[in-house]
Write a protein that holds these residues in place. Structure first.
Motif, PDB file in Angstrom:
ATOM      1  N   ARG A 119     -10.154 -12.106 -21.066  1.00 19.06           N
ATOM      2  CA  ARG A 119      -9.794 -13.161 -20.107  1.00 19.06           C
ATOM      3  C   ARG A 119     -10.695 -13.108 -18.880  1.00 19.06           C
ATOM      4  O   ARG A 119     -11.066 -14.145 -18.324  1.00 19.06           O
ATOM      5  CB  ARG A 119      -8.318 -13.021 -19.703  1.00 19.06           C
ATOM      6  N   SER A 123      -7.717 -14.094 -15.593  1.00 19.87           N
ATOM      7  CA  SER A 123      -7.217 -12.724 -15.572  1.00 19.87           C
ATOM      8  C   SER A 123      -6.310 -12.574 -14.359  1.00 19.87           C
ATOM      9  O   SER A 123      -6.776 -12.640 -13.214  1.00 19.87           O
ATOM     10  CB  SER A 123      -8.372 -11.723 -15.494  1.00 19.87           C
ATOM     11  N   GLU A 181      -7.169  -8.479 -21.693  1.00 16.57           N
ATOM     12  CA  GLU A 181      -7.379  -8.801 -20.279  1.00 16.57           C
ATOM     13  C   GLU A 181      -8.865  -8.840 -19.936  1.00 16.57           C
ATOM     14  O   GLU A 181      -9.304  -9.656 -19.125  1.00 16.57           O
ATOM     15  CB  GLU A 181      -6.655  -7.800 -19.387  1.00 16.57           C
TER      16      GLU A 181
END
Length: 330
Positions: free
Chosen positions: A249, A49, A246
């Motif tokens: 991630r 991220s 996101e």
């Protein structure tokens, strides 16, 4: 070496002990879980991220210069979630006032004294100068230097008495320990609320509507078996209002961090810690990774590298292949 560093219960994605089935939810839990999504367990990849604690190389170097002995909240052993302390903010304000008095107000005061002596044409003599400077030193410079000096020494980790640490240090909200495989959530005052193995948690992506009608996301770890309504707020690690991808991630990166069969996520925050982790050190030696790859970049080069990572990851899966942590032992 790695066997002595990583404890028996450290998380290994290729050797997950079969977990008990999830218990049935109560009616209240089902109502509270509306709008939640459970993210899958997977064999982690090196996908990261890029929104996690965005710090540039110049900011990192500045932090290390100011406080060379200060430990990062994320290192080869632990990831700590911290919350601010209101007393630290008050102390920061007073320190800023002290700094202002010494660096900015003092020159103004001296110039004012000089102009006063010129305007009064001799009526403001040497004894008046000494008296004024002494009073200014006693009631302005002296207390301001003590407040500012204490703060600078504390901030640079040169002087941290126990009482001030208790009063000013950020409070720990949670801790993920790579070497032990444990996840710990804290109450106020630093008392442990609970501590369980990482694999016993489910990762939940919760959605809540904002006052503007937008959707806010929060990522948390919920212990599967205790029934505790208190989750570990992983979402504090990224900037707010991120995309769903996101958060996936971020979950992948957390699994990678806790998985001692994998090297640490390759991000600036963890670069200094890489040689101290046996799995990561072996991986970097094998691949020939530059140990200062991120830290020696210029800010512009760093921003460009992050942009390239984001472009590359946008075409990839956010997580690795899913694993069944409830599989029966053969």
């Amino acid at each position: 070496m790695s066997q002595t560093v990583y404890q028996q219960h450290a998380y290994r994605s290729n050797q997950v002990p079969p977990q008990k089935p999830r218990p049935e939810k109560t009616l209240a839990q089902r109502l509270l879980s509306a709008g939640q999504r459970m993210l899958p367990w997977s064999r982690p990849t090196q996908t990261v991220s890029t929104r996690t604690a965005q710090v540039s190389p110049s900011q990192w170097q500045k932090m290390k210069t100011i406080a060379p002995n200060q430990e990062c909240f994320w290192n080869e052993q632990t990831l700590e979630g911290l919350t601010g302390n209101i007393w630290a903010r008050v102390y920061l304000i007073f320190s800023g006032l002290g700094k202002f008095v010494i660096l900015y107000f003092t020159p103004i005061f001296i110039v004012t004294l000089l102009l006063t002596s010129l305007v009064t044409t001799g009526r403001f003599g040497l004894s008046d100068w000494i008296e004024a400077l002494w009073a200014y030193f006693l009631y302005a410079i002296f207390p301001a230097s003590i407040i500012w000096g204490q703060f600078e020494m504390y901030n640079r980790s040169y002087w941290k008495p126990k009482l001030l640490r208790k009063l000013l240090d950020a409070q720990k909200k949670f801790e993920l320990n790579r070497r032990t495989g444990m996840v710990t959530l804290y109450k106020r005052g630093g008392k442990v609320r609970y501590s369980y193995p990482f694999v016993e948690f489910d990762c939940i992506l919760a959605t809540t509507p904002s006052q503007q009608g937008l959707v806010n996301y929060s990522l948390l770890l919920a212990h599967r078996y205790s029934g505790s309504m208190h989750g570990v707020p992983l979402g504090v690690l990224v900037t707010p209002h991120e995309t769903v991808a996101e958060y996936y991630r971020l979950w992948n990166m957390i699994q990678c961090y806790m998985d001692v069969t994998q090297p640490l996520p390759d991000i600036l925050l963890l670069e200094e810690a890489r040689p101290k982790d046996p799995t990561t050190a072996a991986y970097d030696q094998q691949t020939g990774r530059n140990p200062r790859y991120w830290r020696d970049m210029s800010d512009d080069a760093y921003a460009e590298a992050i942009t390239q990572i984001e472009a590359k990851q946008s075409k990839m899966s956010e997580t690795g292949p899913e694993i069944d942590i409830f599989a029966k032992a053969s």
